[in-house]
Design a protein around this motif. Structure first.
Motif: not given
Lengths: 99, 645, 261
Positions: A28, A76, C71-72, C75-76
């Motif tokens: 990420i 993602l 969004l990041f 996901v994190v």
């Protein structure tokens, strides 16, 4: 101030992003660094647009953003899929691509 | 009439095809089909001969072009036949004697379950030989030449279940290949020299080519002739070829195969006449072989091998005569024809003897057979008288002429050749008398010897008793050909010599000239008679008057060498096999060391480099990213440099 | 040349942007990286605005900082917010090589920019005369219309791709409540409700376990999280001691000496 400084800043940010891609193992974070590189490019494009006095550079930056959005969605999703199957988001764990 | 020429080759070829492809349905009639085919081709040959006889002496050549065989650009070869006095002589010999041998084989092979196939091969042999003598160019002749080689291979190895027969066939084939290479080189040389293969242009313009060229062509043709005609140094296959059925031996020795070399030399007379070196080589080969074969023939106890030595010797006479040039061509062919008769008769006689003796071939186990096989005895005896040159029989006329011609060569050469020919005649008389005496006269050594004083021989004798032969005369189907051949042996020479008929018949093709013999013709004849009588007497005293031991005595050094075919196989072994072994071993070493070393070294180098390079492929995406990034940096550097320069 | 105000703004915000970028790379927790990156992006948005790209500046904030970075963060959170990366390098020579490459690349980029003849500086005054958004729109729907259409196709593909990638097909029927209950019985798990904690009125708190008939504490009665943290207050001994003290005191007060003990 000379607007070339924007370009130097873009180069610096791009390089930092590249370093992050090379050094970090968390997929990420690697992805975030890629986004950083894209943004640095956008900055350079916008600066060029201003230097040349037309909007083409901004158009390119706009397209870059759209493509980056698409890329983020797919990237993602891939990271999630890998995480589901391997319970790890480390890019080093997916090292089957070797002899 | 021209159409008949093609038919002459086609008929036996079709016969062979039908017999070989016909399958078991033809088993019962196959032998008669084969014999009929041979007889039919003889009839065709006779018709053609009659046709030629009806023409003027200088108009006796028929040319037929059957089809254009290899038309490629400047290269042009036709398949065509040429019938002239020389080839029709061969045709009659081949088909005539061949037909008789076919007929004989009907009886001889009666109990062989593969008889149909045997006759197919015989027909194939005839077809190939006819193609050889009828071809109007060297390329087609080469086809026939190879066909003869193939047929001889199939026939010598006909009893392929015997390892010795299979080996002998292979040996004959291989030795013949050496000669074939010579012929193929000669043909190629001809093409580069004359631009054609046809007999007409090549032979008519032979004197226009350089002598060196012609010598090379001549020597290559000689090599080919040596292979097919079993001349020194390619003679070694002939003795082993006796492993084939006896009719095959007769066919090979009398009518086909070995005569091919003489035909080739005679046919190429123009080339040899223009190349003295090659001609001298021919003479030398002939002289050496005639003595070689004769000596070998003296020592053999196997009746067929003794006859094989004799063939070698007699063909040596022919080659010698052919090497004398126009002095001898006609006599070479004449001896060839008479020899065809009496040698076929002798072989068929030998076959008849073996037939009656449980296939025993050792002459030391014969003896006194004249009472049991009167027809065989008489026909064999007539053949014997013919071959030793008994006055009035055919061998007398032809051989005497050759000896005369050898003397007529003139100078030292003439004396040496004449002397060799005379000596050969003496030895011929000796070994043939030996064969005759051992087989038909003396004690009946095939009976088990009641010998209490030789206890060691007891088991052998007892074993022999179980299979004691009951000598008997052969059936009519075998004796009739023998009688016909015996008649030929008696009459042919005389008929040919009446009014020099044969010389007049052949000389338009081969040319003929009478030499100036330093010795008178009568003297030569007398000398021949004397040496013949000496040879016969010696043999009679050695074998006719004294008992013949069944186990051969140790003998002198020369005898032992001659029993081993004068070491021909040993020499071949040492020179060719060992030399080849060493060469191959050396090559293998070079291959292992140098070639493999280079190849393996390259492979090892690549492998090692790859093993090191492989470490770059560690599977970590980040490592690949570094490579990519480094590459990008290099690209940018290159771009900037290009801009700067 | 630009105005002094812009120069001051540049120098201040450039430092912030670089710091944010460095933090993105160097922070051990992905959340911190994401937040740093968001900061850098906002700074970049300001720079876009300063460079006359008003539309892009707003899009940068709305799309990038607002949508992409969130969004990041999603996901994190999905992957695990607390998991901190160790920054120790595991591939031999990777950091050295990366450093060399990055350094070389940076130097080359810098040299390239320095060598380029970028002295002309037109400004966007004329181009933005009819409005920045209108200018962009005119270009997008004329000159770049094909690229735009293709981008649309790309976005749709990306959306479908993300669905395909993250979608999990149900391969078996969902278990019914009955089946779940049976599975629980078969698994030998605690069937009735867990015991309630702190049955004594004096200790009416969730970190106090109930006591079993023999006086020992029942661990199950305390919340799982507290148990995992080791925050269970064992009150049984204390309660007995307290009881004893109470009885003592009441005896003292009632002066019943020597009646017991």
């Amino acid at each position: 101030m000379n607007p070339v400084n924007y370009l130097y800043l873009a180069a610096l940010l791009f390089t930092i992003g590249a370093a992050g891609v090379l050094i970090r193992r968390n997929a990420i974070v690697v992805f975030m660094c890629v986004e950083l590189m894209l943004n640095a490019c956008n900055l350079a494009f916008v600066t060029f647009a201003r230097m040349h006095g037309n909007l083409d550079g901004q158009i390119i930056a706009f397209f870059t953003m759209v493509v980056a959005a698409a890329e983020v969605v797919i990237g993602l999703a891939i990271i999630l899929t890998i995480f589901r199957s391997r319970h790890s988001a480390s890019v080093d764990d997916a090292s089957l691509l070797k002899l | 009439m021209e159409n008949l020429i093609g038919l002459l080759v086609l008929v036996p070829l079709l016969g062979a095809g039908v017999l070989l492809c016909g399958g078991r349905r033809l088993d019962r009639a196959g032998h008669w089909i084969g014999t009929l085919v041979a007889a039919l081709s003889f009839v065709i040959g006779a018709v053609l001969f009659a046709g030629l006889l009806g023409r003027a002496a200088d108009d006796r050549e028929l040319d037929v072009t059957v089809f254009s065989w290899v038309p490629v650009g400047g290269f042009h070869a036709d398949a065509g036949f040429q019938l002239d006095q020389l080839s029709v002589t061969f045709v009659l010999l081949i088909t005539g004697v061949g037909s008789l041998i076919h007929l004989y084989s009907v009886g001889y092979m009666a109990h062989d379950e593969r008889r149909r196939r045997f006759f197919g091969y015989l027909n194939l042999f005839l077809a190939a030989m006819l193609l050889l003598v009828l071809a109007d160019n060297y390329l087609l002749l080469y086809v026939g030449w190879e066909g003869v080689g193939l047929a001889s291979y199939l026939l010598i190895g006909f009893w392929q279940h015997k390892p010795s027969a299979a080996t002998a066939a292979k040996k004959a084939f291989l030795v013949n290949r050496v000669g074939d290479v010579g012929l193929s080189i000669a043909v190629m040389l001809m093409f580069t020299t004359f631009g054609t293969f046809a007999f007409g242009p090549v032979l008519d313009h032979a004197d226009r080519a350089g002598e060196g060229r012609l010598t090379a062509i001549g020597l290559m043709l000689l090599l080919a002739a040596c292979g097919k005609s079993a001349q020194v140094p390619l003679q070694s296959w002939l003795g082993d070829a006796m492993e084939g059925p006896t009719p095959v031996s007769a066919l090979i020795h009398a009518a086909t195969m070995v005569t091919a070399g003489v035909y080739l030399i005679t046919r190429s007379a123009a080339i040899f006449d223009a190349a003295p070196v090659a001609q001298a080589a021919v003479v030398a080969v002939g002289a050496v072989t005639l003595l070689f074969g004769a000596i070998v023939g003296c020592a053999k106890d196997d009746i067929k091998k003794a006859l094989a030595g004799s063939t070698m010797s007699q063909i040596g006479y022919m080659v010698l005569a052919a090497g004398l040039g126009p002095l001898g061509y006609v006599f070479a062919i004449m001896h060839l024809v008479t020899h065809g008769f009496f040698k076929a008769g002798l072989f068929l006689g030998a076959g008849s003897v073996m037939h009656g003796m449980n296939d025993e071939v050792d002459m030391r186990r014969y003896g006194g057979l004249r009472k049991y096989m009167p027809v065989t005895f008489v026909t064999f005896g007539l053949g014997y008288l013919a071959i030793i040159g008994f006055p009035g029989l055919s061998g007398f006329f032809s051989k005497d002429k050759i000896i005369e011609a050898a003397f007529a060569k003139g100078g030292t050469e003439g004396w040496i050749l004449g002397g060799a020919a005379l000596l050969g005649a003496a030895i011929t008389a000796y070994y043939m008398t030996r064969v005759m005496v051992l087989t038909f006269f003396g004690e009946e050594r095939w009976r088990p010897a009641p010998s209490p004083d030789e206890p060691s021989a007891e088991p052998a004798a007892a074993a022999h008793e179980g299979a004691m032969p009951h000598p008997h005369e052969s059936p009519k189907v075998m004796t009739i050909p023998m009688i016909v051949l015996a008649a030929g042996s008696v009459l042919a020479g005389g008929l040919f010599s009446i009014d020099d008929a044969f010389v007049r018949w052949l000389s338009p093709v081969t040319g003929h000239e009478e030499g100036n013999s330093p010795v008178g013709a009568l003297t030569v004849t007398a000398a021949t008679m004397v040496v013949m009588v000496l040879g016969v007497a010696l043999a009679w005293f050695q074998y006719g008057r004294r008992p013949v031991p069944v186990t051969p005595p140790r003998g002198s050094l020369l005898t032992r060498a001659a029993r081993r075919d004068l070491l021909q196989d040993d020499i071949n072994h040492i020179v060719l096999v060992r030399g080849g072994d060493h060469l191959v071993r050396g090559l293998a070493r070079v291959d292992h060391g140098l070639v493999d070393g280079a190849v393996n070294g390259t492979a090892a180098a690549v492998g090692g480099a790859s093993a090191r390079l492989r470490r770059l492929q560690n599977g970590f995406a980040r490592s690949y990213a570094v490579s990519m990034f480094g590459g990008t940096a290099v690209l940018i550097a290159a771009t900037l440099l290009m801009r700067a320069v | 040349m630009t105005s002094t105000g812009e120069a001051v703004q540049f120098w201040v915000l450039a430092v912030v942007a670089v710091l944010g970028a460095l933090a993105t790379v160097l922070m051990r927790k992905a959340v911190h990286s994401a937040l740093s990156l968001a900061g850098t992006m906002i700074v970049l948005a300001v720079f876009y605005l300063a460079n006359g790209a008003y539309f892009l500046g707003i899009v940068q904030i709305v799309v990038y900082t607002g949508a992409v970075m969130m969004l990041f963060l999603f996901v994190v959170m999905l992957v695990g917010v607390t998991a901190a990366d160790s920054l120790k390098e595991t591939i031999r020579g990777q950091r050295l090589l990366a450093g060399l490459c990055v350094l070389g690349f940076g130097v080359l980029l810098g040299a390239g920019i320095a060598n380029a003849s970028l002295h002309r500086f037109d400004g966007l005054g004329q181009a933005n005369a009819g409005g920045n958004v209108q200018g962009l729109a005119a270009l997008i729907f004329t000159k770049y219309v094909f690229a735009f259409e293709i981008t649309g196709a790309l976005l749709i593909t990306a959306a479908v791709g993300a669905m395909v990638l993250t979608h999990r097909e149900r391969t078996e029927r969902a278990a019914t409540q009955r089946e779940l209950a049976e599975a629980r019985v078969r698994g030998g798990k605690q069937l009735p409700p867990l015991p309630a904690p702190g049955v004594y009125a004096r200790h009416n708190a969730v970190d106090v376990p109930a006591l079993l008939p023999d006086g020992t504490p029942a661990e199950l009665s305390v919340n799982q999280t507290l148990r995992a943290r080791g925050q269970v207050r064992d009150v049984s001994a204390e309660a007995l001691a307290d009881l004893a003290a109470l009885e003592q005191r009441s005896e003292d007060r009632l002066e019943r000496k020597g009646k017991k003990r």
